[in-house]
Design a protein around this motif. Sequence first.
Motif, short mmCIF file in Angstrom:
data_model
loop_
_atom_site.label_atom_id
_atom_site.label_comp_id
_atom_site.label_asym_id
_atom_site.label_seq_id
_atom_site.Cartn_x
_atom_site.Cartn_y
_atom_site.Cartn_z
N UNK A 1 6.23 7.90 -3.27
CA UNK A 1 6.80 9.11 -2.69
C UNK A 1 5.75 10.22 -2.74
N UNK A 2 5.13 10.50 -1.60
CA UNK A 2 4.06 11.49 -1.59
C UNK A 2 4.39 12.65 -0.67
N UNK B 1 5.28 7.19 1.60
CA UNK B 1 6.10 8.13 2.37
C UNK B 1 5.49 9.50 2.18
N UNK B 2 5.05 10.08 3.26
CA UNK B 2 4.32 11.35 3.11
C UNK B 2 4.50 12.20 4.35
N UNK C 1 -0.54 15.53 4.95
CA UNK C 1 -1.22 14.71 3.95
C UNK C 1 -1.88 13.51 4.61
N UNK C 2 -1.17 12.95 5.61
CA UNK C 2 -1.71 11.77 6.29
C UNK C 2 -3.03 12.13 6.96
N UNK C 3 -3.07 13.35 7.55
CA UNK C 3 -4.32 13.75 8.20
C UNK C 3 -5.42 13.86 7.17
N UNK C 4 -5.09 14.44 6.03
CA UNK C 4 -6.13 14.60 5.00
C UNK C 4 -6.59 13.25 4.47
N UNK C 5 -5.64 12.34 4.36
CA UNK C 5 -5.99 11.00 3.86
C UNK C 5 -6.97 10.32 4.79
N UNK C 6 -6.65 10.42 6.11
CA UNK C 6 -7.48 9.66 7.03
C UNK C 6 -8.80 10.36 7.31
N UNK C 7 -8.82 11.70 7.09
CA UNK C 7 -10.07 12.38 7.39
C UNK C 7 -11.12 12.10 6.34
N UNK C 8 -10.72 11.86 5.15
CA UNK C 8 -11.70 11.63 4.09
C UNK C 8 -11.40 10.29 3.41
N UNK C 9 -11.68 9.20 4.09
CA UNK C 9 -11.24 7.91 3.55
C UNK C 9 -11.90 7.54 2.22
N UNK D 1 4.34 6.12 6.13
CA UNK D 1 5.49 6.55 6.92
C UNK D 1 5.56 8.07 6.84
N UNK D 2 5.51 8.73 7.96
CA UNK D 2 5.52 10.19 7.94
C UNK D 2 6.93 10.71 8.12
#
Lengths: 538, 402
Positions: free
Chosen positions: B8-9, B54-55, B59-67, B79-80
């Motif tokens: 749960x994020x 689940x986020x 957050x998903x953008x930040x996750x993918x921008x800085x892998x 899952x957004x």
Amino acid sequence: MADSGETDGLGPKDGIQQAKTDGKELTKDEKQRLRKEKKQQKKGKEKKDDKASNESEKEKKPVVSSAPPASSVPSTQPTTQKAPPAVPALVPGPASETSALADKPAKSKAELKAERRARQEAERASKQGKKGDVVGQQAPTSKPKAVPSELQPVVKRLPEHIQLDNPDVLKKLAKKYERQQIPLRSDYGYKVSLFSHLHQYSRKAPLTQQISIPSTVIHPAIVRLGLQYSQGIVAGSNARSVALLHAFKQVIRDYTTPPNEELSRDLVNKLKPYISFLNQCRPLSASMGNAIKHIKKEISNIPSQWKEEEAKRSLLSGIDSYINEKIILAAEAVAKSAIEKISDGDVILVYGCSSLVNHILCKAFEKNRKFRVIVVDSRPRLEGREALRRLVQRGISCTYVLISAVSYILPEVSKVFLGAHALLANGYVMSRVGTSQIALVAKAFNVPVLVCCETYKFCERVQTDSFVSNELDDPDDLIVTRKGKTQLEHWQQVRSLGLLNLVYDVTPPDFVDLVITDLGMIPCTSVPVVLRVKNVDQ
Amino acid sequence: MEFQAVLMAAGGGSRMTDLTYSTPKPMLPVGNKPLMWYPLNLLERVGFEEVIVITTKEVYKMMSSDPMKLDVKMKLDVVCIPEDGDMGTADALRHIQQKIKTDILVVSCDLITDVALHEVVDLFRAHNATLAMLMSKAHEFTETVPGQKGKKKTAEQRDFVGVDQSGKRLLFMANEADLEDGLSIRKSIMRKHPRMHINTGLVDAHLYCLKKAVVDFLVDNKSISSIRGELVPYLVRKQFSKTTNSPKTKEDSEDQNQKKNDGSTNHELVISSRDEPLLQQAQERSCWNDHRGDMSEAYHGGKLRCYVHIMDQGLCYRVNTLAAYIEANRLAPKLFEEQAVHPTAVISERCQMGSDSMIGALCQVADKTSIKRSTIGNSTTVKEKVKVTNSIIMHGVTIEEG
């Protein structure tokens, strides 16, 4: 076979006279002789040497006479080069023999040994030569040939789980578990030297520590079952078998045949690592072993043309019928027979918590027999409390004692009902530790002891003592805290202290008066008959 | 498959708004790693291969921008959910109900712990429990929080957790805010478990093992929105309710009303596996009982069981307040034996660094600086004659001279 050799020890002395004429008996004697001599060579005990040397001296002449003809035949073969040297070796043999007869047996021991060795060489050579021989000449040579093959000592392979003080076995086991991708559970604590050949695990170090949490290698139902075994949530022979079969049903349901594989072969291979896993969580019981054998047989008997759904359905219904027949209906049958043995006014002694004995007593109570029960209990498991609860819940009047008071309470008792974990092929009863004590004391007081056991617990193992094969439970179970003090808390630091927590013991058939099974009431010594009949049926 | 992990994020971090107004809570750096990394690492170490995360979109953008920040080898199924903050954790579970095929392990993104996870899961497996959760004895935070004078004890937020004698079975759970007059315990619970230990100083780790049937139950009961706030107390109460214990309910009008009020008892009763009679037979023949002293069978015949594992040693932090954040930064490096100084950092020789400090990647630290008990983020530049004490420097910061 060895026994027969020993018991026939006196017989051959008569047969020696006939030995020359009767070739067949000669070879039998020869077999016994040479077998004994091999034993002597291994043990090197003087008494046996004397005995054998006396007999062998008398026999030497006929033996020597048979050996040269045997060795002469293969001498024609190019491969036999040992035979010629053997022949001259034998020649001085008879010469020294006569002197040996006059001398003390001890003096001629070395010569006898040499002669024996030479004879064996001759046999081996004749055996080699026999391979190239024409069939017609096999008659004189076949007997010596038969002798060496009979002479090969009967290699008994001990099961691996009772050879843990042998590092080779440990290595083999570790390799096997690695191949099956099962983690190895390490032993815990100091093992008492008499039992150092058995596993001893700690309950605080479960096997699940070493497997990944969403267990992929082992089916989740098996992981759950293993945990329940090791924590003692499922305990008791019948409960463990039923739970095992339940888990196997789930495994079969979730099983899919991989491509290019047959269900009958692949499923059995899938079950092997699960069984190793369960074995490490808690050693398998005899009833579980029989259930597994039955399932494996059913799986391999599935015809290959059946579709997966059909095969699965038949396996699941097979498991259901096994449980129904061997456990549930068998319990009903045992109860029916046992109720005849319970009369009004009886005082029945039971030990620990046996599901079958509890079932019998509840059924007898339902049939309005008037009796009372004495429940005997022992540490550290204290299973009797659970038996007590179940009986009192039904309304049976009970008394509760610990096993130390059994000789005090026994004069009141009219019958003893015991449950069994397994019935061994020589009539011994394997049951919870303490059972043999109860049986012993009951025998001393002339109280009849009745063992209740279903036939699926009959096992082909033979055991006469509780040391060879047993189960060692967690030694920390013996530690008890009274008034805030735990005396044994640091037992591992005391070098000379070992805690032993045995689970099973064996009761000899002399102490058991009757075994009540679903086939009827049989004496303890009829167990091998039942086993034989069962094997014939299958 | 045995378990599916759900992370749960999407939490708001409402108790540390100073930090979370710019960075969402799951991506806050702790020991130079995003907060999310710690529970993901825990799951990876234990052997999970897939996690459902689940986020929120941010957050998903930040996750993918800085892998590079989230270097986990597992497959993350993100899952957004919308960011409006109305969705509770139970609502989120309802949202992903389609993906859930087996029992689930729910973890919160702000959990930093080194617990042996098999202890929690073993309770769940061995007793065929409906819920197993993790709690820890709370440690006092030693760090002072800037801007707060003295230590404030929020007494109104106490949780009362009642466990049985073995310390494993969860009997009672309530928050002080919900208790108006006092603590009342049902007689049926006292009859079955005469000895209960009530703890107040426990930290709930928000790590739950739930049966799949609970997720199905959530789908039908849309009134439950938070796992910790509503679902767990509900399950704990339901263990001892009469309707679950006696499947053969009499057709009284009272019972009918009760069923209508709850509306869920029928669904709860489905928490039973196939071959239930076979399991029952095995239990009947087994000489084991979880309690003694009364006439009832194991578990008092109850099908719904909740278990808790209380850790007394080891780390367990939930980073949801500023004090916890600071504490976590202090201790997280020790948790994973990471190098205090990242290999790509350029540190000049005349820099004094205390052992409690951590320096992130691509840092440049100039001469005559002293860094004590601090964490310096990635790509920061620290110029000369700077003293950094007791601080957490975020990523990409430049500290000028003096």
